[in-house]
Write a protein that holds these residues in place. Structure first.
Motif, PDB file in Angstrom:
ATOM      1  N   LEU A 109       0.846  -1.192   0.000  1.00 52.89           N
ATOM      2  CA  LEU A 109       0.000   0.000   0.000  1.00 52.89           C
ATOM      3  C   LEU A 109       0.880   1.240   0.000  1.00 52.89           C
ATOM      4  CD1 LEU A 109      -2.688   1.552   0.380  1.00 52.89           C
ATOM      5  CD2 LEU A 109      -2.431   1.167   2.834  1.00 52.89           C
ATOM      6  N   VAL A 110       0.578   2.178  -0.912  1.00 53.59           N
ATOM      7  CA  VAL A 110       1.269   3.460  -0.946  1.00 53.59           C
ATOM      8  C   VAL A 110       0.221   4.568  -0.893  1.00 53.59           C
ATOM      9  CG1 VAL A 110       2.910   4.939  -2.153  1.00 53.59           C
ATOM     10  CG2 VAL A 110       3.073   2.456  -2.398  1.00 53.59           C
ATOM     11  N   PRO A 111       0.119   5.277   0.238  1.00 55.23           N
ATOM     12  CA  PRO A 111      -0.785   6.424   0.292  1.00 55.23           C
ATOM     13  C   PRO A 111      -0.167   7.590  -0.473  1.00 55.23           C
ATOM     14  CG  PRO A 111      -0.150   5.695   2.498  1.00 55.23           C
ATOM     15  CD  PRO A 111       0.704   4.978   1.530  1.00 55.23           C
ATOM     16  N   THR A 112      -0.990   8.376  -1.172  1.00 56.53           N
ATOM     17  CA  THR A 112      -0.474   9.507  -1.931  1.00 56.53           C
ATOM     18  C   THR A 112      -1.249  10.776  -1.611  1.00 56.53           C
ATOM     19  OG1 THR A 112       0.082  10.340  -4.132  1.00 56.53           O
ATOM     20  CG2 THR A 112      -1.914   9.023  -3.970  1.00 56.53           C
ATOM     21  N   ASP A 113      -0.524  11.882  -1.586  1.00 55.34           N
ATOM     22  CA  ASP A 113      -1.153  13.191  -1.492  1.00 55.34           C
ATOM     23  C   ASP A 113      -0.767  14.025  -2.717  1.00 55.34           C
ATOM     24  OD1 ASP A 113       1.496  13.706  -0.946  1.00 55.34           O
ATOM     25  OD2 ASP A 113       1.140  14.708   0.963  1.00 55.34           O
ATOM     26  N   PHE A 114      -0.216  13.351  -3.723  1.00 58.82           N
ATOM     27  CA  PHE A 114       0.221  13.934  -4.987  1.00 58.82           C
ATOM     28  C   PHE A 114       1.382  14.904  -4.820  1.00 58.82           C
ATOM     29  CE2 PHE A 114      -4.010  12.385  -5.891  1.00 58.82           C
ATOM     30  CZ  PHE A 114      -3.786  11.662  -7.049  1.00 58.82           C
ATOM     31  N   SER A 115       2.142  14.765  -3.749  1.00 56.63           N
ATOM     32  CA  SER A 115       3.351  15.559  -3.558  1.00 56.63           C
ATOM     33  C   SER A 115       4.511  14.858  -4.263  1.00 56.63           C
ATOM     34  CB  SER A 115       3.659  15.707  -2.070  1.00 56.63           C
ATOM     35  OG  SER A 115       3.971  14.443  -1.515  1.00 56.63           O
ATOM     36  N   GLU A 116       5.632  15.552  -4.346  1.00 60.03           N
ATOM     37  CA  GLU A 116       6.817  14.956  -4.969  1.00 60.03           C
ATOM     38  C   GLU A 116       7.278  13.724  -4.191  1.00 60.03           C
ATOM     39  OE1 GLU A 116      11.470  16.111  -5.718  1.00 60.03           O
ATOM     40  OE2 GLU A 116       9.990  17.730  -5.735  1.00 60.03           O
ATOM     41  N   GLN A 117       7.175  13.794  -2.861  1.00 55.09           N
ATOM     42  CA  GLN A 117       7.585  12.660  -2.036  1.00 55.09           C
ATOM     43  C   GLN A 117       6.711  11.439  -2.294  1.00 55.09           C
ATOM     44  OE1 GLN A 117       7.069  15.734  -0.803  1.00 55.09           O
ATOM     45  NE2 GLN A 117       8.955  16.379   0.178  1.00 55.09           N
ATOM     46  N   SER A 118       5.412  11.640  -2.471  1.00 54.48           N
ATOM     47  CA  SER A 118       4.543  10.488  -2.720  1.00 54.48           C
ATOM     48  C   SER A 118       4.769   9.911  -4.118  1.00 54.48           C
ATOM     49  CB  SER A 118       3.072  10.841  -2.488  1.00 54.48           C
ATOM     50  OG  SER A 118       2.646  11.833  -3.367  1.00 54.48           O
ATOM     51  N   HIS A 119       5.120  10.750  -5.090  1.00 55.23           N
ATOM     52  CA  HIS A 119       5.461  10.236  -6.421  1.00 55.23           C
ATOM     53  C   HIS A 119       6.710   9.360  -6.337  1.00 55.23           C
ATOM     54  CE1 HIS A 119       2.569  12.527  -8.774  1.00 55.23           C
ATOM     55  NE2 HIS A 119       2.803  13.538  -7.951  1.00 55.23           N
ATOM     56  N   ALA A 128       5.246  -8.811  -9.540  1.00 53.43           N
ATOM     57  CA  ALA A 128       4.633  -9.875  -8.748  1.00 53.43           C
ATOM     58  C   ALA A 128       3.797  -9.322  -7.600  1.00 53.43           C
ATOM     59  CB  ALA A 128       5.721 -10.796  -8.201  1.00 53.43           C
ATOM     60  N   THR A 129       3.798  -8.015  -7.460  1.00 55.15           N
ATOM     61  CA  THR A 129       3.148  -7.375  -6.325  1.00 55.15           C
ATOM     62  C   THR A 129       1.821  -6.760  -6.716  1.00 55.15           C
ATOM     63  OG1 THR A 129       5.362  -6.770  -5.611  1.00 55.15           O
ATOM     64  CG2 THR A 129       3.556  -5.702  -4.497  1.00 55.15           C
ATOM     65  N   GLN A 130       0.867  -6.848  -5.815  1.00 49.02           N
ATOM     66  CA  GLN A 130      -0.377  -6.104  -5.950  1.00 49.02           C
ATOM     67  C   GLN A 130      -0.128  -4.755  -5.299  1.00 49.02           C
ATOM     68  OE1 GLN A 130      -3.718  -6.653  -6.853  1.00 49.02           O
ATOM     69  NE2 GLN A 130      -3.284  -8.562  -7.885  1.00 49.02           N
ATOM     70  N   LEU A 131      -0.037  -3.709  -6.081  1.00 49.58           N
ATOM     71  CA  LEU A 131       0.229  -2.383  -5.548  1.00 49.58           C
ATOM     72  C   LEU A 131      -1.095  -1.643  -5.371  1.00 49.58           C
ATOM     73  CD1 LEU A 131       2.466  -0.409  -4.716  1.00 49.58           C
ATOM     74  CD2 LEU A 131       2.447   0.438  -7.059  1.00 49.58           C
ATOM     75  N   HIS A 132      -1.360  -1.206  -4.141  1.00 49.26           N
ATOM     76  CA  HIS A 132      -2.557  -0.441  -3.815  1.00 49.26           C
ATOM     77  C   HIS A 132      -2.116   0.994  -3.568  1.00 49.26           C
ATOM     78  CE1 HIS A 132      -5.142  -4.007  -2.822  1.00 49.26           C
ATOM     79  NE2 HIS A 132      -3.938  -4.557  -2.761  1.00 49.26           N
ATOM     80  N   VAL A 133      -2.715   1.938  -4.273  1.00 52.19           N
ATOM     81  CA  VAL A 133      -2.439   3.355  -4.059  1.00 52.19           C
ATOM     82  C   VAL A 133      -3.737   3.995  -3.618  1.00 52.19           C
ATOM     83  CG1 VAL A 133      -1.690   5.516  -5.121  1.00 52.19           C
ATOM     84  CG2 VAL A 133      -0.624   3.359  -5.818  1.00 52.19           C
ATOM     85  N   ILE A 134      -3.694   4.728  -2.483  1.00 48.40           N
ATOM     86  CA  ILE A 134      -4.910   5.392  -2.017  1.00 48.40           C
ATOM     87  C   ILE A 134      -4.632   6.868  -1.769  1.00 48.40           C
ATOM     88  CG2 ILE A 134      -5.870   3.310  -0.972  1.00 48.40           C
ATOM     89  CD1 ILE A 134      -5.201   4.532   1.765  1.00 48.40           C
ATOM     90  N   HIS A 135      -5.683   7.650  -1.931  1.00 43.55           N
ATOM     91  CA  HIS A 135      -5.666   9.073  -1.589  1.00 43.55           C
ATOM     92  C   HIS A 135      -6.823   9.301  -0.635  1.00 43.55           C
ATOM     93  CE1 HIS A 135      -5.014  13.361  -1.992  1.00 43.55           C
ATOM     94  NE2 HIS A 135      -6.324  13.493  -2.118  1.00 43.55           N
ATOM     95  N   VAL A 136      -6.550   9.967   0.483  1.00 39.80           N
ATOM     96  CA  VAL A 136      -7.585  10.214   1.485  1.00 39.80           C
ATOM     97  C   VAL A 136      -7.977  11.688   1.435  1.00 39.80           C
ATOM     98  CG1 VAL A 136      -8.224  10.059   3.907  1.00 39.80           C
ATOM     99  CG2 VAL A 136      -6.654   8.374   2.933  1.00 39.80           C
TER     100      VAL A 136
END
Length: 142
Positions: free
Chosen positions: A10-20, A33-41
């Motif tokens: 899981l990778v949470p994102t706030d659309f900042s450079e750090q989250s990219h 091989a990984t299921q990548l989950h990206v969420i924005h809250v």
């Protein structure tokens, strides 16, 4: 040999450079091989906000806008196994709840590196996730 049992990251994102950078590192490090989950809250809408008063903004409009922004930012996402979700609520609580309900094996979270008064006033989502997450957390710094 897989790194974790079901390889859900899981990778949470706030659309900042750090989250990219965190999303790029997760895709590079854990591969196909990984299921990548990206969420924005998103924070909940307050009834006194101008968009709510004038009835020009609602939760669905905001969710659609964020989803479109994600697909613009990561145009090749359709070829990769990425699951993108937009959730409304408190960021740290929603990240922890998502990790528990989707059998996430690792959370890769960016840190903005705030210190002092700004950290005290704004809090640290990464710190709360590290403390209460049901799985290991990898904090990515600049």
């Amino acid at each position: 040999m897989p790194l974790f049992a079901s390889d859900n990251v899981l990778v949470p994102t706030d659309f900042s450079e750090q989250s990219h950078q965190a999303i790029a590192q997760a895709m590079e490090s854990f591969g196909d091989a990984t299921q990548l989950h990206v969420i924005h809250v998103l924070s909940p809408l307050e009834p006194t906000q101008p968009g709510m008063v004038w009835q020009t903004v609602d939760q669905q409009t905001r969710t659609d806008h964020i989803t479109a922004l994600f697909h613009q930012t990561f145009p090749g996402e359709a070829e990769r196994p990425i699951k993108f979700s937009v959730i409304v609520g408190n960021p740290s609580s929603e990240i922890i709840d998502y990790a528990g309900s989707h059998s996430i094996d690792l959370i890769v979270i960016p840190s903005h590196g705030r210190t002092g008064l700004s950290r005290f006033l704004l809090g640290s989502v990464a710190e709360r996730v590290v403390r209460f997450a049901p799985c290991p957390v990898l904090v990515v710094r600049r």
